[in-house]
Design an enzyme around this catalytic site. Sequence first.
Site, mmCIF file in Angstrom:
data_model
loop_
_atom_site.group_PDB
_atom_site.id
_atom_site.type_symbol
_atom_site.label_atom_id
_atom_site.label_comp_id
_atom_site.label_asym_id
_atom_site.label_seq_id
_atom_site.Cartn_x
_atom_site.Cartn_y
_atom_site.Cartn_z
ATOM 1 N N ASP A 1 32.549 35.196 37.349
ATOM 2 C CA ASP A 1 32.402 35.490 38.818
ATOM 3 C C ASP A 1 31.074 35.114 39.522
ATOM 4 O O ASP A 1 31.067 35.221 40.946
ATOM 5 C CB ASP A 1 33.101 36.746 39.255
ATOM 6 C CG ASP A 1 32.281 38.037 38.700
ATOM 7 O OD1 ASP A 1 31.328 37.763 38.290
ATOM 8 O OD2 ASP A 1 32.666 39.182 38.887
ATOM 9 N N ARG B 1 46.193 48.172 40.987
ATOM 10 C CA ARG B 1 44.558 48.020 40.604
ATOM 11 C C ARG B 1 44.012 47.492 41.535
ATOM 12 O O ARG B 1 42.971 47.728 41.971
ATOM 13 C CB ARG B 1 44.384 47.449 38.949
ATOM 14 C CG ARG B 1 44.982 48.462 38.176
ATOM 15 C CD ARG B 1 44.421 47.936 36.604
ATOM 16 N NE ARG B 1 45.114 48.758 35.665
ATOM 17 C CZ ARG B 1 44.734 48.483 34.351
ATOM 18 N NH1 ARG B 1 43.736 47.492 33.951
ATOM 19 N NH2 ARG B 1 45.340 49.090 33.317
ATOM 20 N N TYR C 1 36.895 43.317 47.775
ATOM 21 C CA TYR C 1 36.233 42.134 47.596
ATOM 22 C C TYR C 1 35.421 41.520 48.808
ATOM 23 O O TYR C 1 35.788 41.843 49.900
ATOM 24 C CB TYR C 1 37.367 40.972 47.191
ATOM 25 C CG TYR C 1 38.191 41.473 45.697
ATOM 26 C CD1 TYR C 1 37.558 40.853 44.690
ATOM 27 C CD2 TYR C 1 39.151 42.385 45.575
ATOM 28 C CE1 TYR C 1 37.955 41.136 43.251
ATOM 29 C CE2 TYR C 1 39.804 42.540 44.408
ATOM 30 C CZ TYR C 1 39.256 42.100 43.366
ATOM 31 O OH TYR C 1 39.526 42.196 42.100
#
Length: 269
Positions: free
Chosen positions: A106, A206, A212
Amino acid sequence: MAQFNKDEWIVIGEFSSLYSYCFTDLYVTSLVADPQWFLGAVLCRGSHVVHSLPRLPVSVISGNMAQFNKDEWIVIGISGVTCGGKTTLANKLKESLVPVYVFHQDKYFYPDDSPNHIKCVGLEHNNYDILSALDMEKMMQDVLDTLNGKDKSHASNVVKSKGKKEIKGKKFLIVEGFTALNYKPILDICNLRYYFILEYAACASRRALRLYSPPDVAGYFDGCVWPAHLRYRAEIEKDRRVILLDGTRPDVFETVMNDVTALGAVSVE
């Protein structure tokens, strides 16, 4: 140039305008100076699923990925469903193995305004859950640089201490990310390969707890995240080298450490 058996080959032109292909057999050669053009040939042995991957550089997929001393490294690939436990596992391994170098996929997302991004169908939101959303060329090059002695890892642990595991004469490199193993150059250099799975309900609950940047918009999980995961998981399940890990089980770390021990790891005295 046209004198070949056309029934055996698929020829692809400007690859940079296509996003993401996953092939069983891929042969690449550069036709012109521009590396964005190549002849990609697939020896047909049944049907091949085609969907979102990034443009791969000729230099990487034609063999540069293998140019490191494999006798010096144990490469561990950790991939799979969002919120499945990939980063947690990677961090536990970092604290338990030595010397170890860790890469997080990421870290390689393109900027939000990058032309490489693809919008989700029906949403004014980039699809961050496909390989083309990431600069996998740079990730692969950083991994290769580290394997060849120029450390570009995101985290490392090189101090020996009692209780950690080591393999004499070897170093560990861990690559983790939701589609890291769907990128064939990374998949192929790994000694151990793990893919986290979750059922829809567990994954959705979850994900709802995560924040984000940019944040998920309404409909993003069902329209983009989960369908992309199912496609990528289907690819992985065809590869018997990859071990599936249930993200709800508490013993995934022990499972991986047992495999590392089987490769010869012993406790540092």
